[in-house]
Design a protein around this motif. Sequence first.
Motif, PDB file in Angstrom:
ATOM      1  N   LYS A   1       0.794  -1.234   0.000  1.00 33.84           N
ATOM      2  CA  LYS A   1       0.000   0.000   0.000  1.00 33.84           C
ATOM      3  C   LYS A   1       0.830   1.289   0.000  1.00 33.84           C
ATOM      4  CE  LYS A   1      -4.388  -1.734   1.798  1.00 33.84           C
ATOM      5  NZ  LYS A   1      -4.103  -3.162   1.601  1.00 33.84           N
ATOM      6  N   LYS A   2       1.978   1.278   0.667  1.00 35.64           N
ATOM      7  CA  LYS A   2       2.782   2.502   0.778  1.00 35.64           C
ATOM      8  C   LYS A   2       3.733   2.732  -0.406  1.00 35.64           C
ATOM      9  CE  LYS A   2       2.807   3.486   5.697  1.00 35.64           C
ATOM     10  NZ  LYS A   2       2.058   2.486   6.483  1.00 35.64           N
ATOM     11  N   THR A   3       3.830   1.755  -1.270  1.00 37.21           N
ATOM     12  CA  THR A   3       4.774   1.831  -2.387  1.00 37.21           C
ATOM     13  C   THR A   3       4.246   2.663  -3.546  1.00 37.21           C
ATOM     14  OG1 THR A   3       5.590  -0.353  -1.790  1.00 37.21           O
ATOM     15  CG2 THR A   3       6.093   0.398  -4.001  1.00 37.21           C
ATOM     16  N   ARG A   4       5.147   3.424  -4.166  1.00 32.51           N
ATOM     17  CA  ARG A   4       4.814   4.132  -5.408  1.00 32.51           C
ATOM     18  C   ARG A   4       5.330   3.281  -6.560  1.00 32.51           C
ATOM     19  NH1 ARG A   4       7.013   9.914  -5.897  1.00 32.51           N
ATOM     20  NH2 ARG A   4       5.939   9.812  -7.892  1.00 32.51           N
ATOM     21  N   PHE A   5       4.437   2.916  -7.453  1.00 34.07           N
ATOM     22  CA  PHE A   5       4.827   2.103  -8.598  1.00 34.07           C
ATOM     23  C   PHE A   5       4.981   2.952  -9.851  1.00 34.07           C
ATOM     24  CE2 PHE A   5       2.916  -1.092  -5.818  1.00 34.07           C
ATOM     25  CZ  PHE A   5       3.878  -2.088  -5.874  1.00 34.07           C
TER      26      PHE A   5
ATOM     27  N   TRP B   1      -7.611   0.288 -18.951  1.00 36.89           N
ATOM     28  CA  TRP B   1      -6.383   1.083 -19.099  1.00 36.89           C
ATOM     29  C   TRP B   1      -6.454   2.447 -18.415  1.00 36.89           C
ATOM     30  CZ3 TRP B   1      -6.322   5.693 -21.955  1.00 36.89           C
ATOM     31  CH2 TRP B   1      -7.492   5.967 -22.673  1.00 36.89           C
ATOM     32  N   LYS B   2      -7.622   3.051 -18.372  1.00 38.88           N
ATOM     33  CA  LYS B   2      -7.740   4.382 -17.763  1.00 38.88           C
ATOM     34  C   LYS B   2      -7.519   4.336 -16.261  1.00 38.88           C
ATOM     35  CE  LYS B   2     -10.830   6.647 -21.037  1.00 38.88           C
ATOM     36  NZ  LYS B   2     -12.246   6.898 -21.329  1.00 38.88           N
ATOM     37  N   LYS B   3      -7.624   3.140 -15.670  1.00 41.21           N
ATOM     38  CA  LYS B   3      -7.448   2.995 -14.223  1.00 41.21           C
ATOM     39  C   LYS B   3      -5.999   2.658 -13.832  1.00 41.21           C
ATOM     40  CE  LYS B   3     -11.908   2.282 -12.331  1.00 41.21           C
ATOM     41  NZ  LYS B   3     -13.043   2.237 -13.197  1.00 41.21           N
ATOM     42  N   ILE B   4      -5.143   2.368 -14.804  1.00 42.88           N
ATOM     43  CA  ILE B   4      -3.742   2.040 -14.507  1.00 42.88           C
ATOM     44  C   ILE B   4      -3.076   3.139 -13.652  1.00 42.88           C
ATOM     45  CG2 ILE B   4      -1.436   1.696 -15.553  1.00 42.88           C
ATOM     46  CD1 ILE B   4      -2.899   0.006 -17.743  1.00 42.88           C
ATOM     47  N   PRO B   5      -3.301   4.430 -13.977  1.00 46.82           N
ATOM     48  CA  PRO B   5      -2.667   5.482 -13.155  1.00 46.82           C
ATOM     49  C   PRO B   5      -3.110   5.521 -11.687  1.00 46.82           C
ATOM     50  CG  PRO B   5      -3.365   6.361 -15.270  1.00 46.82           C
ATOM     51  CD  PRO B   5      -3.966   4.992 -15.152  1.00 46.82           C
ATOM     52  N   LEU B   6      -4.180   4.835 -11.338  1.00 45.60           N
ATOM     53  CA  LEU B   6      -4.569   4.755  -9.925  1.00 45.60           C
ATOM     54  C   LEU B   6      -3.505   3.988  -9.147  1.00 45.60           C
ATOM     55  CD1 LEU B   6      -8.341   3.703 -10.204  1.00 45.60           C
ATOM     56  CD2 LEU B   6      -7.466   5.979  -9.625  1.00 45.60           C
ATOM     57  N   TYR B   7      -2.800   3.109  -9.843  1.00 41.52           N
ATOM     58  CA  TYR B   7      -1.823   2.241  -9.188  1.00 41.52           C
ATOM     59  C   TYR B   7      -0.380   2.554  -9.534  1.00 41.52           C
ATOM     60  CZ  TYR B   7      -6.076  -0.410  -8.401  1.00 41.52           C
ATOM     61  OH  TYR B   7      -7.336  -0.781  -8.034  1.00 41.52           O
TER      62      TYR B   7
ATOM     63  N   ILE C   1       5.447   5.418 -17.382  1.00 41.41           N
ATOM     64  CA  ILE C   1       6.668   5.978 -17.965  1.00 41.41           C
ATOM     65  C   ILE C   1       6.762   5.437 -19.388  1.00 41.41           C
ATOM     66  CG2 ILE C   1       9.159   6.281 -17.701  1.00 41.41           C
ATOM     67  CD1 ILE C   1       7.626   7.029 -15.125  1.00 41.41           C
ATOM     68  N   VAL C   2       6.617   6.318 -20.365  1.00 38.11           N
ATOM     69  CA  VAL C   2       6.649   5.907 -21.769  1.00 38.11           C
ATOM     70  C   VAL C   2       8.036   6.177 -22.336  1.00 38.11           C
ATOM     71  CG1 VAL C   2       5.569   6.170 -24.037  1.00 38.11           C
ATOM     72  CG2 VAL C   2       4.223   6.598 -21.964  1.00 38.11           C
ATOM     73  N   PHE C   3       8.668   5.141 -22.873  1.00 39.07           N
ATOM     74  CA  PHE C   3       9.993   5.293 -23.470  1.00 39.07           C
ATOM     75  C   PHE C   3       9.895   5.392 -24.985  1.00 39.07           C
ATOM     76  CE2 PHE C   3      11.112   3.792 -19.318  1.00 39.07           C
ATOM     77  CZ  PHE C   3      12.299   4.458 -19.052  1.00 39.07           C
ATOM     78  N   SER C   4      10.602   6.385 -25.531  1.00 39.75           N
ATOM     79  CA  SER C   4      10.578   6.584 -26.971  1.00 39.75           C
ATOM     80  C   SER C   4      11.116   5.341 -27.679  1.00 39.75           C
ATOM     81  CB  SER C   4      11.430   7.806 -27.342  1.00 39.75           C
ATOM     82  OG  SER C   4      12.756   7.649 -26.883  1.00 39.75           O
TER      83      SER C   4
ATOM     84  N   LYS D   1      -4.108  11.577 -25.019  1.00 39.79           N
ATOM     85  CA  LYS D   1      -5.144  12.610 -24.944  1.00 39.79           C
ATOM     86  C   LYS D   1      -6.115  12.386 -23.774  1.00 39.79           C
ATOM     87  CE  LYS D   1      -5.170  13.933 -29.833  1.00 39.79           C
ATOM     88  NZ  LYS D   1      -3.914  13.291 -30.262  1.00 39.79           N
ATOM     89  N   LYS D   2      -6.390  11.142 -23.450  1.00 37.84           N
ATOM     90  CA  LYS D   2      -7.399  10.831 -22.424  1.00 37.84           C
ATOM     91  C   LYS D   2      -6.844  10.785 -20.998  1.00 37.84           C
ATOM     92  CE  LYS D   2     -11.018   9.438 -25.190  1.00 37.84           C
ATOM     93  NZ  LYS D   2     -11.943  10.502 -25.561  1.00 37.84           N
ATOM     94  N   LEU D   3      -5.583  10.410 -20.849  1.00 33.45           N
ATOM     95  CA  LEU D   3      -4.995  10.350 -19.505  1.00 33.45           C
ATOM     96  C   LEU D   3      -4.630  11.755 -19.044  1.00 33.45           C
ATOM     97  CD1 LEU D   3      -2.629   7.256 -19.891  1.00 33.45           C
ATOM     98  CD2 LEU D   3      -4.795   7.319 -18.648  1.00 33.45           C
ATOM     99  N   LYS D   4      -4.652  11.970 -17.742  1.00 41.01           N
ATOM    100  CA  LYS D   4      -4.256  13.271 -17.208  1.00 41.01           C
ATOM    101  C   LYS D   4      -2.752  13.464 -17.415  1.00 41.01           C
ATOM    102  CE  LYS D   4      -7.500  13.212 -13.354  1.00 41.01           C
ATOM    103  NZ  LYS D   4      -7.224  11.873 -12.789  1.00 41.01           N
ATOM    104  N   LYS D   5      -2.355  14.712 -17.579  1.00 37.39           N
ATOM    105  CA  LYS D   5      -0.945  15.035 -17.831  1.00 37.39           C
ATOM    106  C   LYS D   5       0.011  14.446 -16.786  1.00 37.39           C
ATOM    107  CE  LYS D   5      -0.474  17.129 -21.736  1.00 37.39           C
ATOM    108  NZ  LYS D   5      -1.015  15.940 -22.421  1.00 37.39           N
ATOM    109  N   ASN D   6      -0.396  14.452 -15.510  1.00 34.86           N
ATOM    110  CA  ASN D   6       0.530  13.936 -14.486  1.00 34.86           C
ATOM    111  C   ASN D   6       0.411  12.424 -14.262  1.00 34.86           C
ATOM    112  OD1 ASN D   6      -1.932  14.200 -13.287  1.00 34.86           O
ATOM    113  ND2 ASN D   6      -1.138  15.011 -11.354  1.00 34.86           N
ATOM    114  N   ASP D   7      -0.392  11.754 -15.092  1.00 35.84           N
ATOM    115  CA  ASP D   7      -0.513  10.290 -14.990  1.00 35.84           C
ATOM    116  C   ASP D   7       0.614   9.572 -15.727  1.00 35.84           C
ATOM    117  OD1 ASP D   7      -2.782  10.376 -13.482  1.00 35.84           O
ATOM    118  OD2 ASP D   7      -4.159  10.010 -15.157  1.00 35.84           O
ATOM    119  N   TRP D   8       1.240  10.300 -16.668  1.00 38.08           N
ATOM    120  CA  TRP D   8       2.273   9.654 -17.481  1.00 38.08           C
ATOM    121  C   TRP D   8       3.365  10.651 -17.838  1.00 38.08           C
ATOM    122  CZ3 TRP D   8       2.961  10.820 -22.842  1.00 38.08           C
ATOM    123  CH2 TRP D   8       2.031  11.729 -23.368  1.00 38.08           C
TER     124      TRP D   8
END
Length: 173
Positions: free
Chosen positions: A98-102, A120-126, A130-133, A148-155
Amino acid sequence: KKNYKKIGILGGTFDPPHLGHLHISKIALKKFGLDYLMWMITKQNPLKKKPYLSSKIRIELSKNITKNQKKIFIKYVDKKIRSSDTFDLLHYLKKKNKKTRFFFLIGADNFINLHKWKRWKKIPLYAKIIVFSRQNYSTRALNSIASKKLKKNDWIYINCKKVNISSSLIRKF
């Protein structure tokens, strides 16, 4: 037991594992100050055809390629969570830690199709994504449905020196 704060996840079939996987793993460890990174080997990518190599061989090859990396661990939990879906994996990991940042690592090529993934839209909840070029995928990734659909700070998009190699390229040899 040490209380880990930041853990990276690189999921995939690793069919076969290669230096590109290792390259982005090392960048993520350093750039995000991860305590460690797990290569989560999955039996099968729900969006791809059956892997060329068996799970057992892919796990062995992954252990071999990472043997000198103190902070990279190889895991196979498909049977435990009864799923190959990233959402289910992250949900399972977060419940246990629970305390870990993934931090979920993904190549630009896979980010293009992220909107086809289960929940997929719920992945940022957990996990932070990090997207690599990857060569020839950047524009499409940065204009993808997920971008476009994910929030800017989600990825976050990492433009790194490309290792021009892929599992499909290796299988051609």
